[in-house]
Design an enzyme around this catalytic site. Structure first.
Site, PDB file in Angstrom:
ATOM      1  N   ASN A 157       0.804  -1.105   0.080  1.00 25.96           N
ATOM      2  CA  ASN A 157      -0.407   0.166  -0.220  1.00 25.96           C
ATOM      3  C   ASN A 157       0.601   1.609  -0.222  1.00 25.96           C
ATOM      4  O   ASN A 157       0.211   2.195  -0.537  1.00 25.96           O
ATOM      5  CB  ASN A 157      -1.230  -0.051   1.101  1.00 25.96           C
ATOM      6  CG  ASN A 157      -0.476   0.144   2.501  1.00 25.96           C
ATOM      7  OD1 ASN A 157       0.661  -0.481   3.117  1.00 25.96           O
ATOM      8  ND2 ASN A 157      -1.102   0.926   3.988  1.00 25.96           N
ATOM      9  N   GLY A 233       1.821  -6.035   7.495  1.00 21.84           N
ATOM     10  CA  GLY A 233       1.219  -6.619   6.166  1.00 21.84           C
ATOM     11  C   GLY A 233      -0.042  -6.688   6.911  1.00 21.84           C
ATOM     12  O   GLY A 233      -0.543  -6.043   8.520  1.00 21.84           O
ATOM     13  N   SER A 234      -0.420  -8.257   7.127  1.00 21.38           N
ATOM     14  CA  SER A 234      -2.290  -8.410   6.859  1.00 21.38           C
ATOM     15  C   SER A 234      -1.778  -9.464   8.452  1.00 21.38           C
ATOM     16  O   SER A 234      -0.677  -9.993   8.953  1.00 21.38           O
ATOM     17  CB  SER A 234      -2.698  -9.179   6.321  1.00 21.38           C
ATOM     18  OG  SER A 234      -2.268  -9.897   6.405  1.00 21.38           O
ATOM     19  N   THR A 237      -1.296 -13.290   7.721  1.00 24.61           N
ATOM     20  CA  THR A 237       0.135 -13.272   6.971  1.00 24.61           C
ATOM     21  C   THR A 237       1.410 -13.258   8.386  1.00 24.61           C
ATOM     22  O   THR A 237       2.495 -14.459   8.713  1.00 24.61           O
ATOM     23  CB  THR A 237       0.841 -12.539   6.669  1.00 24.61           C
ATOM     24  OG1 THR A 237      -0.030 -12.213   5.364  1.00 24.61           O
ATOM     25  CG2 THR A 237       2.052 -12.645   6.023  1.00 24.61           C
ATOM     26  N   ALA A 238       0.998 -12.555   9.633  1.00 27.28           N
ATOM     27  CA  ALA A 238       1.788 -12.122  11.120  1.00 27.28           C
ATOM     28  C   ALA A 238       0.883 -13.731  11.433  1.00 27.28           C
ATOM     29  O   ALA A 238       2.502 -14.205  11.955  1.00 27.28           O
ATOM     30  CB  ALA A 238       1.414 -11.261  11.809  1.00 27.28           C
ATOM     31  N   GLU A 255       3.387  -5.084  12.452  1.00 30.20           N
ATOM     32  CA  GLU A 255       2.440  -4.141  12.307  1.00 30.20           C
ATOM     33  C   GLU A 255       1.905  -4.939  10.809  1.00 30.20           C
ATOM     34  O   GLU A 255       1.264  -4.923   9.732  1.00 30.20           O
ATOM     35  CB  GLU A 255       4.019  -2.834  11.258  1.00 30.20           C
ATOM     36  CG  GLU A 255       4.863  -2.793  12.612  1.00 30.20           C
ATOM     37  CD  GLU A 255       4.210  -1.352  13.265  1.00 30.20           C
ATOM     38  OE1 GLU A 255       2.967  -1.065  13.795  1.00 30.20           O
ATOM     39  OE2 GLU A 255       4.782  -1.130  14.203  1.00 30.20           O
ATOM     40  N   CYS A 289      -3.548   1.354   6.663  1.00 22.78           N
ATOM     41  CA  CYS A 289      -3.796   0.308   7.736  1.00 22.78           C
ATOM     42  C   CYS A 289      -4.323   1.790   9.158  1.00 22.78           C
ATOM     43  O   CYS A 289      -4.550   1.216   9.061  1.00 22.78           O
ATOM     44  CB  CYS A 289      -1.901  -0.397   8.330  1.00 22.78           C
ATOM     45  SG  CYS A 289      -1.185   1.413   8.666  1.00 22.78           S
ATOM     46  N   GLU A 470       7.216   0.970  16.442  1.00 16.65           N
ATOM     47  CA  GLU A 470       8.450   1.247  15.980  1.00 16.65           C
ATOM     48  C   GLU A 470       8.944   3.336  16.161  1.00 16.65           C
ATOM     49  O   GLU A 470       7.253   3.381  16.304  1.00 16.65           O
ATOM     50  CB  GLU A 470       8.367   0.673  15.076  1.00 16.65           C
ATOM     51  CG  GLU A 470       9.024  -0.944  14.403  1.00 16.65           C
ATOM     52  CD  GLU A 470       8.636  -0.949  12.894  1.00 16.65           C
ATOM     53  OE1 GLU A 470       8.808  -0.994  11.829  1.00 16.65           O
ATOM     54  OE2 GLU A 470       9.361  -2.729  12.570  1.00 16.65           O
TER      55      GLU A 470
END
Ligand code: NAD
Length: 489
Positions: A157, A233-234, A237-238, A255, A289, A470
Site C-alpha cells: 500500500n 502486512g496483514s 500473514t503475521a 505491524e 492501515c 517502531e
C-alpha cells in the site's frame, strides 16, 4: 508479436552483494490503472534468499564496526539521492500501485526521504543506562549492539515509504538487511538499489530479494541466520510468520491491520472534522492501515453530519492516477477490487444503506483506464456492529457511519473489534478527549486531527493490530541487542 511485447516490459533483478542479478523465473506485475502487465518481478526462492543472507552476513563485520556518524552520513547521502529523483520515484510508485501522482509526490516519496534523514539523525542521540551500587563497589551500564542480518518484509500500500521505515533504522543501528517488498509493488525498491553504491552503502549491507510471500518471504522467515524479522502486512500473514519463525525464537516486530474508529461528539468542529474524516476514510483509496472505516457520530448531529459528509465525499474525483486533479486512483489488483466490492454487497444484503459511491453513482473513466481497478468513495449507513463491514478490515474506499448516544457506549463499541491500531476522537471538550483517548484500545489516538506523526514516538498496534512498536527509541531497541555489564572497583 508476443516476443516484441515481452521485450517492452520493465524487468527487475534482485540486488545481492551490491550487484543486480537476474532470476530464473519471473512474476507478472500489473499497472492497476490500465489492467496491463507492464513489469516482471523475480520469483525468488530459497536459493536467492540464501545468497542474499550470505552477502548480508559477509558485510556485517565492517558495517557494524563503523561509527554511528559514518553510517549517518551515508543515510543522509541516500536521502539526498532519492530526493533528487523524487519525481521519477513518484511516477513509478503511482504507476505500480495505482495511487494518485499527487499522493506519491506529497506523501510516499517525501516520507521515504525523511525516513533516512530521521534515522540518520536519531542514531546520533541515543544514550545507554548506568546505575551505581556504592555499597557493593559496583557500577552497572548497558551497551547496545546491532543484531546481525535483519529480514524486512513490507506490503503493497505504501511501498517505498514502509520499506524505508524498516531499512533506515536497521542499517543506522549497524545491521545488514535482506528486504522483500510486496511482489505487487517492487519497482521503487529496485530503483532505490540503483542509488546505494553512489550513496556509499557498501555491497551486502542492503540486499533486496523480490518475489512472493509464500516463496521468498517464507525462505527469509525460516532462514536460521536471520535472527530478526520486521514485518508490515496483514494479521493472517503475521500468524503464519509467527509459526514459521517460532522454531528459531526470532525477534519479531509485527505491524498489522486495523478497523479504525472515528468518534465524533456533538461538540466537534464539523468544518474541520468532515474534510479530515473524508480524507482519513479515502486517502490512498482507503488502502492505509490507519484509514478510518467505522465512524461513530453522536445522535444529535448524526443527520447533519451524514449529509455534509456524503456531499464532501462526492467531491473526491476518482480517475487516472497520473492526472494531478485525481483524488482517488486505482485499487491494487482486480482481486482486491472484487473483495472490496463484495463487502458493499454484503452490507446491502444485511439491510444497510449505501449513500454514495459503489453502485450508486456513475464512474466516468478516461478511455485508457476502462480496464483499471477503480471504485468510487463509498459511504454506508445503518450497519450493525456485528456486520463483517464493521468487524473486518476492508482496506478500500469504503467507510461505515453509525449513530451513538453516550460516551460509555461509544468506547465499548469502538473497542468491540479484534483490531487496535488507530482511532480518532473529535470533540471540543478537553476532558472528554483525554478520558476517551485513555480508554480506547488503540496504539495511536488522534484527537481533532489525523495522521499527524512525530517519528520520535512509538508507532504500532494493540490486539490483532500487531506486536511491538517502531519509532526513534523503539526501532533502536528492536534493531539492537542490549547487554548489562557490571564493573566492580
Ligand atoms: P500481506 O500480509 O498479504 O503481505 C505483506 C508482505 O508479506 C508481502 O511482501 C507478502 O509477499 C509477504 N508475505 C505474504 N505471505 C508471507 C509468508 N507466508 N511469509 C513471509 N512473507 C509473506 O499484506 P498486504 O496485502 O501486502 O498489505 C495489506 C495489509 O497490510 C493490510 O492488512 C494492512 O492493514 C496492513 N498494513 C499495516 C500497516 C501497519 O503499519 N500496521 C501498514 C500498512 C499496511
Amino acid at each position: 508479436a508476443a516476443m516484441a511485447h515481452t521485450k517492452a516490459l520493465l524487468v527487475l533483478e534482485n540486488f545481492i552483494g551490491g550487484k543486480f542479478v537476474p532470476c530464473s523465473s519471473y512474476i507478472d506485475s500489473y499497472n492497476p490503472s490500465t489492467g496491463d502487465v507492464y513489469c516482471r518481478v523475480p520469483d525468488s526462492g530459497k536459493e536467492e534468499v540464501e545468497a542474499a543472507v550470505k552477502a548480508a552476513k559477509d558485510a556485517f563485520p565492517i558495517w557494524s564496526s563503523k561509527s554511528p556518524l559514518e553510517r549517518s552520513q551515508i543515510l543522509n547521502k541516500l536521502a539526498d539521492l532519492i530526493e533528487h529523483d523524487l519525481e521519477a520515484f513518484a511516477q513509478a510508485e503511482s504507476k505500480d500501485q495505482g495511487k494518485t501522482i499527487t499522493f506519491a509526490r506529497t506523501v510516499d516519496i517525501p516520507r521515504a526521504v525523511h525516513n533516512f534523514r530521521f534515522f540518520a539523525s536519531s542514531i546520533l542521540h541515543h544514550v545507554t543506562e548506568c546505575t551505581e551500587m556504592p555499597a557493593m563497589g559496583c557500577v552497572h551500564y548497558t551497551s547496545r549492539a546491532p543484531v546481525g542480518v535483519a529480514g524486512l518484509i513490507s506490503p503493497w500500500n505504501l511501498p517505498l515509504y514502509l520499506l524505508t521505515w524498516k531499512i533506515a533504522p536497521a542499517i543506522a543501528c549497524g545491521n545488514t538487511v535482506v528486504a522483500k517488498p510486496s511482489e505487487m509493488t517492487s519497482v521503487t525498491a529496485w530503483m532505490m538499489c540503483q542509488l546505494l553504491e553512489k550513496a556509499g552503502v557498501p555491497p551486502g549491507v542492503v540486499n533486496v530479494v523480490f518475489g512472493t510471500g509464500a516463496k521468498a518471504g517464507e525462505a527469509l522467515v525460516c532462514h536460521p541466520e536471520v535472527p530478526l524479522i520486521s514485518f508490515t502486512g496483514s494479521t493472517l500473514t503475521a500468524q503464519r510468520i509467527t509459526e514459521r519463525s517460532a522454531p528459531h525464537c526470532k525477534r519479531l516486530s509485527l505491524e498489522l491491520g486495523g478497523k479504525n474508529p472515528a468518534i465524533i461528539f456533538d461538540d466537534a468542529d464539523l468544518s474541520q472534522c468532515i474534510p479530515t474524516t473524508v480524507r482519513s476514510s479515502f486517502a490512498n483509496q482507503g488502502e492505509i492501515c490507519l484509514c478510518t472505516s467505522r465512524i461513530f457520530v453522536q445522535r444529535g448531529i448524526y443527520s447533519e453530519f451524514l449529509k455534509r459528509f456524503v456531499a464532501e465525499a462526492k467531491k473526491w474525483k476518482t480517475g487516472n492516477p497520473s492526472d494531478p486533479t485525481s483524488d482517488v486512483g486505482a485499487l491494487i489488483s482486480k482481486e482486491h477490487l472484487e473483495k472490496v466490492r463484495t463487502y458493499v454487497k454484503k452490507a446491502q444484503a444485511e439491510g444497510a444503506r449505501v449513500l454514495c459511491g459503489e453502485g450508486m453513482d456513475p464512474l466516468a473513466l478516461p478511455p485508457g483506464n476502462q480496464k483499471g481497478y477503480f471504485m468510487l468513495p463509498t459511504v454506508i449507513a445503518e450497519v450493525k456492529d456485528e456486520s463483517c463491514c464493521m468487524q473486518e478490515e476492508i482496506f478500500g474506499p469504503v467507510t461505515c457511519v453509525v449513530a451513538f448516544d453516550t460516551e460509555e457506549e461509544v468506547i465499548r463499541r469502538a473497542n468491540g473489534v479484534k483490531y487496535g491500531l488507530a482511532a480518532t476522537v473529535w470533540s471540543g471538550n478537553v476532558g472528554r478527549v483525554h478520558r476517551v483517548a485513555h480508554r480506547l484500545q488503540s496504539g495511536l489516538v488522534w484527537t481533532n486531527c489525523w495522521l499527524v506523526r512525530d517519528l520520535n514516538l512509538p508507532f504500532g498496534g494493540m490486539k490483532a493490530s500487531g506486536i511491538g512498536r517502531e519509532g526513534a527509541k523503539d526501532s533502536y531497541e528492536f534493531f539492537t541487542e542490549v547487554k548489562t555489564i557490571t564493573i566492580k572497583h
